[in-house]
Design a protein around this motif. Structure first.
Motif, short mmCIF file in Angstrom:
data_model
loop_
_atom_site.label_atom_id
_atom_site.label_comp_id
_atom_site.label_asym_id
_atom_site.label_seq_id
_atom_site.Cartn_x
_atom_site.Cartn_y
_atom_site.Cartn_z
N ASP A 1 32.14 27.89 47.01
CA ASP A 1 32.20 28.46 45.75
C ASP A 1 33.49 28.23 45.32
OD1 ASP A 1 29.33 30.25 45.63
OD2 ASP A 1 30.49 30.50 47.52
N ALA A 2 33.52 28.13 43.76
CA ALA A 2 34.80 28.02 43.28
C ALA A 2 34.41 28.23 41.59
CB ALA A 2 35.37 26.41 43.19
N GLU A 3 35.63 28.77 41.00
CA GLU A 3 35.39 29.38 39.52
C GLU A 3 36.88 29.12 38.75
OE1 GLU A 3 34.17 33.27 36.94
OE2 GLU A 3 34.99 33.56 39.01
N ILE A 4 36.64 28.55 37.76
CA ILE A 4 37.86 28.71 36.55
C ILE A 4 37.36 29.34 35.22
CG2 ILE A 4 37.29 26.15 36.14
CD1 ILE A 4 40.74 26.05 35.61
N MET A 5 38.22 29.97 34.71
CA MET A 5 37.67 30.64 33.70
C MET A 5 38.90 31.07 32.88
SD MET A 5 35.05 33.82 32.84
CE MET A 5 36.04 35.05 33.47
N ASP A 6 38.79 30.90 31.51
CA ASP A 6 39.70 31.36 30.60
C ASP A 6 39.13 32.08 29.28
OD1 ASP A 6 42.02 31.84 28.57
OD2 ASP A 6 43.00 30.09 29.39
N SER A 7 39.17 33.14 29.24
CA SER A 7 38.28 33.93 28.15
C SER A 7 38.87 35.38 27.87
CB SER A 7 36.78 34.06 28.94
OG SER A 7 36.11 34.68 28.05
N ARG B 1 42.67 34.63 32.70
CA ARG B 1 42.53 33.34 33.23
C ARG B 1 42.21 33.54 34.77
NH1 ARG B 1 46.63 28.99 31.72
NH2 ARG B 1 45.57 29.16 29.80
N THR B 2 41.25 32.97 35.20
CA THR B 2 40.90 33.22 36.67
C THR B 2 40.89 31.77 37.40
OG1 THR B 2 39.66 35.15 36.34
CG2 THR B 2 39.16 34.05 38.29
N TYR B 3 41.33 31.77 38.59
CA TYR B 3 41.17 30.78 39.50
C TYR B 3 40.77 31.26 40.84
CZ TYR B 3 44.52 28.46 36.23
OH TYR B 3 45.07 28.07 35.14
N ALA C 1 46.58 37.94 33.42
CA ALA C 1 46.29 38.68 32.28
C ALA C 1 47.22 38.74 31.09
CB ALA C 1 45.99 40.03 32.52
N SER C 2 47.04 38.31 29.91
CA SER C 2 47.80 38.26 28.76
C SER C 2 47.18 38.70 27.36
CB SER C 2 48.18 36.78 28.70
OG SER C 2 46.97 35.91 28.30
N ASP C 3 47.97 38.95 26.51
CA ASP C 3 47.55 39.29 24.99
C ASP C 3 46.91 40.57 24.96
OD1 ASP C 3 48.76 36.90 24.35
OD2 ASP C 3 46.84 35.92 24.53
N ALA C 4 47.38 41.81 25.65
CA ALA C 4 46.84 42.90 25.86
C ALA C 4 46.72 43.68 24.52
CB ALA C 4 47.19 43.67 27.06
N GLU C 5 45.62 44.34 24.20
CA GLU C 5 45.51 45.20 22.81
C GLU C 5 44.96 46.28 23.10
OE1 GLU C 5 43.97 42.81 19.73
OE2 GLU C 5 45.32 41.28 19.81
N ILE C 6 45.63 47.50 22.85
CA ILE C 6 45.17 48.84 23.30
C ILE C 6 44.44 49.37 22.10
CG2 ILE C 6 45.77 51.06 24.04
CD1 ILE C 6 48.41 49.81 25.26
N ASP D 1 50.83 41.37 34.84
CA ASP D 1 50.44 40.01 34.02
C ASP D 1 49.70 39.09 34.86
OD1 ASP D 1 51.90 40.88 31.96
OD2 ASP D 1 53.73 39.83 32.36
N GLN D 2 49.83 39.08 36.39
CA GLN D 2 49.10 38.10 37.13
C GLN D 2 48.94 38.72 38.52
OE1 GLN D 2 51.26 34.43 37.22
NE2 GLN D 2 52.47 34.95 39.02
N GLN D 3 47.98 38.38 39.21
CA GLN D 3 47.74 38.94 40.52
C GLN D 3 47.02 37.93 41.73
OE1 GLN D 3 48.07 42.32 41.76
NE2 GLN D 3 47.68 41.23 43.77
N PHE D 4 47.67 37.67 42.42
CA PHE D 4 46.97 36.75 43.59
C PHE D 4 46.63 37.47 44.76
CE2 PHE D 4 47.32 33.87 47.33
CZ PHE D 4 46.76 32.71 46.80
N SER D 5 45.32 36.93 45.30
CA SER D 5 44.66 37.76 46.47
C SER D 5 44.18 36.91 47.52
CB SER D 5 43.76 38.73 46.12
OG SER D 5 43.95 39.69 45.26
N ALA D 6 44.62 36.93 48.76
CA ALA D 6 44.12 35.92 49.58
C ALA D 6 43.48 36.80 50.83
CB ALA D 6 44.97 34.69 50.04
N GLY D 7 42.45 36.27 51.55
CA GLY D 7 41.86 36.86 52.65
C GLY D 7 41.07 35.97 53.62
N VAL D 8 40.95 36.69 54.73
CA VAL D 8 39.98 36.08 55.61
C VAL D 8 38.79 36.81 55.87
CG1 VAL D 8 39.97 35.34 58.44
CG2 VAL D 8 42.08 34.76 56.94
#
Length: 387
Positions: free
Chosen positions: A125-131, A154-156, A183-188, A205-212
């Motif tokens: 499975d794979a995904e890329i998104m900017d929304s 933005r997700t990879y 995550a960017s351009d946050a508006e409260i 601003d960004q988060q990286f996760s990797a797991g087994v």
């Protein structure tokens, strides 16, 4: 004389054909055009393994408050890795993409392989998104307050899992997954709300996760994409580790129990599912358990409600209504909690809905679902069943 008779017969046949064409109604002409278009898109309701990958492509419009108006395209391909194997269910590849007028885009890929007479299974499975996206905070109360942070996500993400059959219908396996969320351009929406500062503190601003992942599964379903009988019981344990590059170390346990019946008294299938997800340790905001979306608790925006632990149950009746057409009716409920011991004590969110099905490939459906939740609703266009 013979030539004259032949000309008269030809003219008579032409007039007859013309008369038949003139008798076609507007609906019949539309039906003929639609059938031809479906054939060109590969939506013939059949599966031909001799084609290699037998594709069907279905486009469709959508609208959401965040993404605005857009066009989505779903494609599914069925194939047999071994043409001599007439028993094992087909392998599949599904591709979903979308683009909208505000610049949002996304592409996801899912590939399921049944190999060596189903002795081995491979999932990719794979995904890329900017929304544009929305963050309501963590916890049931934060979601109920409806105070939001609008931002761009933005997700990879990608995952690979392999399974080995150890007994009839029983598999064990290993996998790896990673995701990067920016995550960017946050508006409260309401800066004076007291929970916003606390929520944004865990909103980097960004988060990286990797797991087994280690997996154990019992799967007796007759066809995974649209089961009519059988059962799935799956347990996944994933360890996200800093040694793999993960920004946070935590553990996840996910349980999926799904049952499928074709009762004698009803024409169709009754499907039931229960999901449990529990996260332990330093869980990042983007890896919390999520309620909502097109598969679990339809009718709620995915991510509106998130927390460490989640429990969902849903049941639906899948009713054939003639030819390649069908309907689906469902009810469901779900809840969240910070502590696993408190799961079920928070408010339960409910959903009801109805959907239309059209068989584009053999036992593979295009689905249009409309779900209604507590003050929310959602419309879903996709290929394959929700579960």
């Amino acid at each position: 004389m013979k030539n004259t008779l032949a000309l008269l017969l030809a003219a008579t046949c032409s007039l007859s054909v013309y008369a038949e064409e003139k008798e076609l109604t507007t609906y019949e002409r539309y039906q003929a055009w639609l059938n031809q278009m479906l054939l060109e898109l590969g939506a013939d309701g059949q599966f031909n393994p001799d084609k290699g990958v037998d594709w069907s492509v279905m486009p469709g419009p959508f609208y959401t408050p965040e993404k605005k108006f857009g066009i989505g395209v779903s494609a599914v391909g069925l194939y047999k890795p071994d043409l001599a194997d007439t028993v094992t269910q087909p392998s599949s590849v599904t591709i979903n993409g979308f683009g909208s007028i505000n610049g949002a885009y996304g592409l996801s890929f899912s590939n399921t392989n049944y190999l060596s007479h189903d002795k081995y299974r491979l999932f990719i499975d794979a995904e890329i998104m900017d929304s544009p996206d929305v963050f309501y905070g963590v916890g049931m109360n934060a979601g109920l307050n409806n105070d939001r942070v609008d931002y761009t996500r933005r997700t990879y993400a990608a995952s690979v899992k392999g399974l080995l059959q150890v007994m009839q219908y029983t598999y064990v396996g290993l996998g790896f997954e990673f995701s990067k969320n920016e995550a960017s351009d946050a508006e409260i929406e309401d800066p004076q709300n007291p929970w916003v500062g606390q929520s944004l503190a865990g909103f980097p601003d960004q988060q990286f996760s990797a797991g087994v992942t280690m997996s154990l599964a019992y799967d007796s379903r007759d066809f995974a994409l649209n089961a009519s009988q059988g059962r799935l019981v799956k347990l996944d344990y994933t360890h996200f580790s800093a040694s793999l590059g993960s920004d946070h170390e935590f553990d996840r346990v996910a349980v999926n129990y799904s049952d499928y019946y074709s009762p004698d008294l009803l024409d169709g299938v009754i499907a039931w599912q229960a999901l449990l997800e529990a996260n332990f340790g330093d869980v990042s905001w983007d890896q919390m358990a999520l309620l909502g979306g097109g598969s679990a608790l339809r009718g709620y925006e995915q991510g509106h409600y998130r927390d460490r632990n989640m429990m969902i149950s849903q049941v639906e009746y899948r009713q054939p209504i003639g030819g390649r057409h069908g309907m689906v009716y469902w009810v469901g409920a779900g809840t969240l909690s910070d502590q696993l011991s408190e799961l079920g004590q928070e408010k339960w969110l409910t959903t009801v809905g109805v959907g239309y099905r059209f068989e584009i490939k053999q036992r593979v459906n295009l689905r249009l679902d409309m779900g209604f939740g507590n003050g929310e609703s959602g419309f879903y266009f996709a290929i394959n069943e929700a579960f």
